[in-house]
Write a protein that holds these residues in place. Structure first.
Motif, short mmCIF file in Angstrom:
data_model
loop_
_atom_site.label_atom_id
_atom_site.label_comp_id
_atom_site.label_asym_id
_atom_site.label_seq_id
_atom_site.Cartn_x
_atom_site.Cartn_y
_atom_site.Cartn_z
N GLU A 10 -0.93 15.94 -5.26
CA GLU A 10 0.37 15.26 -5.27
C GLU A 10 1.33 15.91 -4.27
OE1 GLU A 10 2.45 14.23 -8.71
OE2 GLU A 10 0.79 13.14 -9.66
N GLN A 11 1.31 17.25 -4.19
CA GLN A 11 2.18 17.93 -3.24
C GLN A 11 1.84 17.52 -1.82
OE1 GLN A 11 4.88 19.68 -3.80
NE2 GLN A 11 5.20 19.93 -1.60
N ARG A 12 0.57 17.37 -1.53
CA ARG A 12 0.19 16.91 -0.20
C ARG A 12 0.70 15.49 0.06
NH1 ARG A 12 -5.86 17.89 1.84
NH2 ARG A 12 -6.45 16.19 0.43
N MET A 13 0.69 14.65 -0.95
CA MET A 13 1.26 13.31 -0.80
C MET A 13 2.75 13.39 -0.51
SD MET A 13 -0.94 10.85 -1.06
CE MET A 13 -2.64 10.62 -1.54
N VAL A 14 3.44 14.28 -1.19
CA VAL A 14 4.88 14.45 -0.96
C VAL A 14 5.15 14.85 0.48
CG1 VAL A 14 6.90 15.85 -1.55
CG2 VAL A 14 5.43 14.97 -3.37
N GLU A 15 4.38 15.81 0.97
CA GLU A 15 4.60 16.31 2.33
C GLU A 15 4.24 15.26 3.39
OE1 GLU A 15 2.23 19.82 2.28
OE2 GLU A 15 3.58 20.91 0.93
N THR A 36 4.77 18.71 -15.57
CA THR A 36 5.53 18.15 -14.45
C THR A 36 4.69 18.24 -13.19
OG1 THR A 36 6.58 20.29 -14.00
CG2 THR A 36 7.76 18.78 -15.47
N PHE A 37 4.80 17.18 -12.39
CA PHE A 37 4.02 17.08 -11.15
C PHE A 37 4.97 16.82 -9.98
CE2 PHE A 37 1.13 16.02 -14.55
CZ PHE A 37 -0.05 16.65 -14.20
N PRO A 38 4.56 17.13 -8.77
CA PRO A 38 5.44 16.97 -7.61
C PRO A 38 6.03 15.57 -7.45
CG PRO A 38 3.57 18.33 -7.01
CD PRO A 38 3.30 17.83 -8.39
N LEU A 39 5.28 14.52 -7.75
CA LEU A 39 5.78 13.16 -7.56
C LEU A 39 6.75 12.72 -8.66
CD1 LEU A 39 2.57 11.36 -6.25
CD2 LEU A 39 4.72 11.69 -5.00
N ASP A 40 6.82 13.50 -9.75
CA ASP A 40 7.75 13.14 -10.82
C ASP A 40 9.19 13.07 -10.33
OD1 ASP A 40 5.58 13.17 -12.46
OD2 ASP A 40 6.12 15.01 -13.54
N ALA A 41 9.51 13.89 -9.34
CA ALA A 41 10.90 13.96 -8.87
C ALA A 41 11.37 12.66 -8.24
CB ALA A 41 11.03 15.10 -7.85
N ALA A 53 0.83 -1.20 0.00
CA ALA A 53 0.00 0.00 0.00
C ALA A 53 0.86 1.24 0.00
CB ALA A 53 -0.91 0.00 1.23
N ALA A 54 0.34 2.27 -0.62
CA ALA A 54 1.01 3.56 -0.59
C ALA A 54 0.70 4.24 0.73
CB ALA A 54 0.53 4.41 -1.76
N GLY A 55 1.29 5.43 0.90
CA GLY A 55 1.05 6.17 2.14
C GLY A 55 -0.41 6.51 2.32
N SER A 56 -0.88 6.49 3.53
CA SER A 56 -2.30 6.71 3.78
C SER A 56 -2.60 8.19 3.91
CB SER A 56 -2.69 6.00 5.08
OG SER A 56 -1.97 6.53 6.16
N ASP A 97 9.04 -0.46 -1.54
CA ASP A 97 8.22 -1.01 -2.61
C ASP A 97 8.48 -0.26 -3.92
OD1 ASP A 97 6.11 -1.68 -4.31
OD2 ASP A 97 4.57 -1.39 -2.80
N LEU A 98 8.76 -1.00 -4.98
CA LEU A 98 9.04 -0.39 -6.27
C LEU A 98 7.86 0.44 -6.77
CD1 LEU A 98 10.92 -0.09 -8.71
CD2 LEU A 98 9.96 -2.23 -9.61
N LEU A 99 6.64 0.04 -6.42
CA LEU A 99 5.45 0.75 -6.87
C LEU A 99 4.93 1.78 -5.87
CD1 LEU A 99 3.38 -2.08 -8.58
CD2 LEU A 99 4.97 -0.46 -9.61
N TYR A 100 5.77 2.12 -4.90
CA TYR A 100 5.32 3.05 -3.85
C TYR A 100 4.87 4.39 -4.44
CZ TYR A 100 5.34 5.76 0.47
OH TYR A 100 4.97 6.56 1.52
N VAL A 101 5.69 4.98 -5.29
CA VAL A 101 5.34 6.29 -5.87
C VAL A 101 4.15 6.13 -6.81
CG1 VAL A 101 6.16 8.22 -7.27
CG2 VAL A 101 7.70 7.15 -5.62
N PHE A 102 4.13 5.05 -7.56
CA PHE A 102 3.00 4.78 -8.46
C PHE A 102 1.70 4.72 -7.66
CE2 PHE A 102 0.11 1.69 -10.38
CZ PHE A 102 -0.01 2.17 -11.67
N ASN A 103 1.74 4.06 -6.51
CA ASN A 103 0.54 3.96 -5.68
C ASN A 103 0.14 5.31 -5.09
OD1 ASN A 103 0.29 1.23 -6.13
ND2 ASN A 103 1.50 0.66 -4.34
N LEU A 104 1.13 6.11 -4.69
CA LEU A 104 0.83 7.46 -4.21
C LEU A 104 0.17 8.28 -5.32
CD1 LEU A 104 3.95 8.65 -2.13
CD2 LEU A 104 1.71 7.93 -1.27
#
Length: 321
Positions: free
Chosen positions: A291-296, A55-60, A29-32, A203-210
């Motif tokens: 996405e920025q909220r997910m990053v934070e 470009t999106f925040p999670l791209d980095a 699972a990705a971050g909750s 998890d390799l798919l962690y960012v994908f799931n976020l």
């Protein structure tokens, strides 16, 4: 000798295992996020008639296209070395992944009037890659198949989650390991060595799931629903009954004929209406905020993702010198 046709078989197999959880490093699972949290603030909404390269925040935190190709070459080297241990030759195929059309994003559907006029709702990259690849077919022997893909009927619960665990299991078996192939085959071993060397590998798919969670949440945002309503009203004036810009072709019954004359006419109206209501600008601004909220909220794990990508790329460089 394993031909390039084998590579086409191996890579979809690995992707399927990621989806089904056999490659356990792929799943998880990705971050909750907190239920009922307020919609994130959006400082400005750009006016965007077309979706240029966005470009999106999670791209980095994801590998670039070139980095993905480098990692793919490195994984092929690891598969080849593994197969050689069991007396087989693995040759990486020469097929290339379809290139994305330069300068245009499909994140919010069709948005480029030139693309709509030529392709309708069909993705240009799909249209440009319809020629079959010429490959020399080579059937795997049963022994090759086991070495490459693992024993039939693999039980995910019995497979190691990291290369460190795999090494411990192999060291504890008679003769130092399975002479038919590693647990899960050489494809899995190559994945573990590159993407999950240690139990704490993210998890390799962690960012994908976020990204998927952010995408799901932003679609329910009041600002997105409002602009979708304005777009839908605009489309209705042109005779098209449609409510969701991401499902326009399906709702209009054009999913199986995306490049037909009817699809081209609808796509042209779609693009025109998106421009009139600034749909791309609103979607981009709101999705970026989610996405920025997910990053934070997931900054600590994303730092590990970033560090582990750097380590992975260093290993890839060493393997492909």
């Amino acid at each position: 000798m394993l031909s390039s046709s084998v590579r086409r078989r191996v890579l979809p197999w690995a992707a399927l295992l990621c989806l089904t959880g056999v490659l356990s490093g792929c799943s998880g699972a990705a971050g909750s996020t907190d239920a009922g949290q307020a919609e994130p603030d959006v400082a400005t909404v750009p006016v965007m008639a077309e979706a240029k390269t966005l470009t999106f925040p999670l791209d980095a935190f994801e590998a670039t296209g070139e980095q993905q190709r480098s990692l793919g070459r490195a994984q092929a080297v690891l598969i080849s070395r593994c197969m050689a241990r069991y007396g087989f030759t693995y040759r990486e195929g020469e097929n290339r992944s379809p290139e994305r059309p330069a300068g245009v994003s499909r994140r919010f559907g069709v948005s480029d009037p030139r693309t709509a006029e030529q392709y309708g709702y069909q993705n240009p990259s799909t249209a440009r890659n319809t020629q079959p690849q010429r490959t020399r077919r080579h059937a795997l022997t049963p022994a090759e198949e086991v070495a490459l893909l693992g024993e039939p009927g693999l039980d995910p619960e019995q497979l190691p989650d990291s290369q460190q665990e795999a090494d411990k299991q192999a060291a504890g078996t008679s003769g130092g390991g399975d002479r038919r192939g590693p647990a899960g085959g050489c494809t899995r071993e190559s994945y573990l060595k590159l993407y999950a060397p240690l139990p704490e590998s993210v998890d390799l798919l962690y960012v994908f799931n976020l990204r998927g969670r952010a995408d799901s949440e932003y679609r329910q945002d009041s600002r997105v629903r409002a602009v979708n309503g304005r777009w839908s009203a605009c489309m209705a004036k042109s005779g098209y009954k449609v409510t969701d810009p991401s499902e326009a072709a399906e709702q209009l019954g054009l999913a199986d004929r995306r490049a037909s004359a009817d699809a081209i006419n609808a796509a042209k109206a779609d693009v025109r209406c998106k421009g009139q209501v600034n749909l791309i600008g609103v979607h981009y601004a709101v999705l970026s905020a989610y996405e920025q909220r997910m990053v934070e909220k997931n900054a600590e794990t994303l730092k590990l993702v970033d560090d582990q990508l750097d380590e992975r790329l260093r290993l890839a460089a060493e393997l492909t010198r």
